[in-house]
Design an enzyme around this catalytic site. Structure first.
Site, mmCIF file in Angstrom:
data_model
loop_
_atom_site.group_PDB
_atom_site.id
_atom_site.type_symbol
_atom_site.label_atom_id
_atom_site.label_comp_id
_atom_site.label_asym_id
_atom_site.label_seq_id
_atom_site.Cartn_x
_atom_site.Cartn_y
_atom_site.Cartn_z
ATOM 1 N N SER A 68 -16.894 0.515 -6.329
ATOM 2 C CA SER A 68 -16.016 -0.153 -7.302
ATOM 3 C C SER A 68 -14.697 -0.662 -6.751
ATOM 4 O O SER A 68 -13.985 -1.405 -7.445
ATOM 5 C CB SER A 68 -15.745 0.776 -8.486
ATOM 6 O OG SER A 68 -16.853 0.802 -9.346
ATOM 7 N N LEU A 69 -14.343 -0.321 -5.544
ATOM 8 C CA LEU A 69 -13.207 -0.990 -4.907
ATOM 9 C C LEU A 69 -13.433 -2.503 -4.914
ATOM 10 O O LEU A 69 -12.477 -3.295 -4.948
ATOM 11 C CB LEU A 69 -13.023 -0.465 -3.476
ATOM 12 C CG LEU A 69 -11.940 -1.091 -2.604
ATOM 13 C CD1 LEU A 69 -10.587 -1.058 -3.284
ATOM 14 C CD2 LEU A 69 -11.880 -0.374 -1.253
#
Length: 365
Positions: A68-69
């Site tokens: 999710s970065l």
């Protein structure tokens, strides 16, 4: 014993000690660690191996998927289109994507999507039979679905849907795609070693993901939001060439620790490259708190900006599996811990503690 390679400037020796301990204890098998401060890299460490067979040592240029970065860079792709006037943050998406404006989504805005308030934190059950790489089918499933709550009334990270929503908005409203906006505008402007769709000549730099525990996918608090479509947590699937060269914006950016630490070190600089890319108004909007509430997917109360988690100590983004990057508001450095060994965030938290930072999610800015 596997020695951690790289360098640390004076005063950062504790970071090397922590990373070496993680390797020696077997908690880390492959990771990159970087810290940037005042325009220079003061920590660059390579730990362990880039492949499951342990034949390729981790290198400073090793790329890895940080889950999710990736979402922070989906946000930037959307904002460059807003900058150019093709979209607006607070107009209904349906104004440019009429098909989307049905079943309670008529008033949903781009700002609500970017701050995880659009009510589509997961793909609908009808998408369960779709292939992970069926972009058009997955977008259409979101078009047809009703939101899980009235947009703007609740909060839950759009775990796998974030990129497909933004991609659909860009296609309908600006005649471009998420991949094109990032790879042709954002990436070169910021000089990022980061890719949605890894090019052929960089595939040999990509690290293989592996589980710390074979049951890891089922241990996640966010598991219910990650099961449709099947495969996003399957290491065999996400280690494939087809996946690495696709665009699944919510999770499959491939990047290096040095690139992420430098990006976060420059993120808040009003004279820096992110500000130059977006302009002062959108740059301020990117970093400003937008919503503070209980995030159902995170399982805690947090503050979202447009794409980042923010509190009194940091502006940050992480991903399931343990990767994390942040700007320390207290110490004014950018940091990244990117790992291929899918586990919890305790390793990144130890590195942060060695720097005097705290990765605990704090709800108030």
């Amino acid at each position: 014993m596997v020695k951690v390679e790289g360098f640390v400037a004076d005063g950062y020796e504790a970071v090397r000690e922590v990373v070496q301990e993680l390797v020696d204890d077997g908690r880390e098998t492959g990771a990159g660690v970087s810290v940037w401060r005042d325009g220079r890299e003061v920590v660059r460490l390579s730990a362990g191996w880039a492949d499951a067979g342990r034949s390729r040592p981790w290198q400073p240029g090793t790329l890895v998927q940080p889950y999710s970065l990736s979402k922070a860079f989906v946000t930037l792709a959307a904002l460059v289109v807003v900058r150019d006037g093709a979209l607006a943050l607070d107009e209904p998406i349906a104004a440019s994507w009429p098909a989307y404006g049905v079943n309670g989504k008529e008033g949903t805005t781009l700002r609500q999507v970017l701050t995880h308030q659009a009510g589509q934190p997961r793909f609908p059950a009808e998408a369960g039979g779709l292939d992970l790489l069926d972009d058009a089918g997955l977008r259409e499933s979101l078009v047809r679905a009703a939101p899980e709550y009235v947009p703007g009334t609740s909060l839950g990270e759009h775990a796998l849907t974030y990129g497909h929503l933004v991609d659909g908005i860009l296609r309908a409203g600006a005649g471009t795609t998420l991949g094109e906006a990032f790879n042709e505008v954002v990436r070169p402007a910021l000089e990022l070693d980061a890719w949605f769709g890894v090019p052929d000549d960089a595939l040999d730099r990509v690290a293989d993901l592996e589980y710390a525990d074979p049951n890891w996918p089922n241990l996640l608090h966010a598991a219910p939001w990650l099961r449709i479509p099947d495969g996003a947590l399957d290491v065999e699937r996400v280690n494939s060439r087809a996946w690495r060269q696709s665009v699944f914006g919510a999770v499959n950016l491939h990047t290096s620790a040095s690139a992420m630490a430098r990006f976060f070190a420059e993120l808040t600089d009003e004279q820096g490259p992110v500000a130059a890319l977006l302009g002062p108004g959108l740059h301020a909007d990117l970093l400003a708190p937008q919503i503070t509430d209980f995030d159902e997917v995170f399982g805690t109360r947090i503050t979202w900006t447009l794409g980042f988690v923010r509190d009194h100590g940091k502006i940050a983004k992480g991903g399931i599996g343990g990767s994390a990057a942040w700007w320390s508001r207290k110490h004014r450095h950018g940091c990244a811990y990117l790992t291929r060994r899918l586990d919890d965030h305790s390793r990144a938290a130890q590195v942060a503690a060695a720097l005097g930072d705290d990765l605990t999610v704090v709800g108030e800015d």
